[in-house]
Design an enzyme around this catalytic site. Structure first.
Site, mmCIF file in Angstrom:
data_model
loop_
_atom_site.group_PDB
_atom_site.id
_atom_site.type_symbol
_atom_site.label_atom_id
_atom_site.label_comp_id
_atom_site.label_asym_id
_atom_site.label_seq_id
_atom_site.Cartn_x
_atom_site.Cartn_y
_atom_site.Cartn_z
ATOM 1 N N ASN A 32 102.519 -8.900 51.053
ATOM 2 C CA ASN A 32 103.791 -9.586 50.825
ATOM 3 C C ASN A 32 104.716 -8.750 49.946
ATOM 4 O OD1 ASN A 32 101.598 -10.965 49.110
ATOM 5 N ND2 ASN A 32 103.389 -11.808 48.091
ATOM 6 N N ASP A 33 105.158 -9.205 48.800
ATOM 7 C CA ASP A 33 106.263 -8.590 48.053
ATOM 8 C C ASP A 33 106.093 -7.095 47.804
ATOM 9 O OD1 ASP A 33 106.447 -11.324 47.815
ATOM 10 O OD2 ASP A 33 106.930 -11.324 45.691
ATOM 11 N N GLN A 49 102.136 -6.364 47.226
ATOM 12 C CA GLN A 49 101.128 -7.406 47.117
ATOM 13 C C GLN A 49 100.151 -7.282 48.282
ATOM 14 O OE1 GLN A 49 101.510 -10.632 44.633
ATOM 15 N NE2 GLN A 49 101.619 -8.545 43.884
ATOM 16 N N SER A 93 103.760 -10.047 41.408
ATOM 17 C CA SER A 93 104.827 -9.061 41.606
ATOM 18 C C SER A 93 105.380 -8.486 40.314
ATOM 19 C CB SER A 93 105.959 -9.686 42.415
ATOM 20 O OG SER A 93 105.533 -9.944 43.723
#
Length: 297
Positions: A32-33, A49, A93
């Site tokens: 993800n991020d 991530q 994050s």
């Protein structure tokens, strides 16, 4: 055993005909991020991530790619894993700042209590700001705890995360996305003179409520104008506006760091597509402001 499982997953993923070749994907599992974007010795470092053994969710680490030309990418071993009490439920994050030939990484250490029932908004969660320092982007010696829930303003919920650190003249600033106890999205700023001691600076919020939480906040200056990029959660759709699950956009901001004053313009969506979230900007090895975001929100 884990090594064998990982190799099997890598082989399976790499032979998948739907594997992307233009956008960066996780080597296996979940991505993800984007995190910790920075340039070291002319090389762009992209952390993200990462949950290698689950394609849906799971315990977060930071994966790692590098590139010099934005065409060819090199995969590296996981950079950050949960390893201390303050990040035991996930390395969330964060960002990176290169200063005096050292890379300072800042991230949210996630902790969730399970000993009884919690709402995980006002209680039951820790969101700690943690720093690691590296000279090469691959190795670090220890984790430094900079901020805990008790260091955030009293009107904040337990949702304060995603530190982005930047420098203005001779002062350092850290912006964090936040959710107040009244369910109002905002950003909070901290200031430091030495990258060690951080003091609360002030809160940034809009006159009109934009959601209950602002994630992935970023203050960026382009030419002589400042912009506050953020991801408001909980904004109601208005016609063709705000049709995403969670929004991604920016406020033009007139900010004076010396006088602690600011004025926000109208919120503008960066993208109306349904598959973009959690952006982060940095200046790449060609001296360009580059924004990277997460697809599959």
């Amino acid at each position: 055993m884990l090594r064998k499982k990982y190799i099997e997953l890598i082989n399976k993923v790499n032979t998948d005909p739907y594997r992307l070749h233009f956008h960066l994907m996780a080597p296996t599992g979940w991505l993800n991020d984007p995190n910790g974007l920075c340039v070291i010795k002319g090389v762009n470092h992209i952390y993200f991530q990462y949950t290698p053994f689950s394609a849906t969710w799971g315990l977060k680490s930071w994966g790692h790619y590098t590139t010099e030309n934005w065409i060819d990418y090199t995969e590296h071993p996981i950079f950050l894993r949960p390893s201390i009490a303050e990040d035991i439920d996930g390395v969330y994050s964060g960002s990176a700042l290169v200063e005096n030939n050292k890379i300072h990484y800042y991230y949210t250490g996630n902790v969730k209590y399970t000993d009884k029932k919690y709402d995980y908004i006002l209680n039951g969660r820790e969101q700690n700001v943690i720093e690691v320092i590296s000279e090469d982007g691959f190795n670090y010696k220890k984790k430094n705890i900079l901020l805990k829930n008790s260091d955030y303003p009293q009107n904040m919920s337990t949702h304060v995360r995603d530190p982005k650190v930047f420098k203005v003249e001779d002062e350092y600033f850290m912006i964090l996305g936040a959710r107040t106890k009244e369910d109002i999205g905002c950003a909070i700023l901290y200031k430091s003179l030495d990258l060690k001691k951080w003091e609360y600076f002030f809160e940034i919020h809009s006159e009109k409520k934009y959601g209950y939480m602002w994630e992935c906040c970023d203050l960026i200056k382009i030419e002589d104008k400042w912009f506050l990029i953020c991801c408001p959660q909980g904004v109601e759709q208005e016609g063709i506006n705000f049709a995403n699950i969670y929004q991604i956009g920016y406020f033009p901001i007139d900010i004076n760091f010396k006088e602690k004053t600011y004025s926000l313009g109208e919120f503008v969506e960066l993208d109306r597509g349904f598959d973009i979230y959690a952006p982060q900007t940095f200046i790449d090895n060609k001296d360009r402001n580059v924004l990277i975001a997460w697809m599959n929100s």
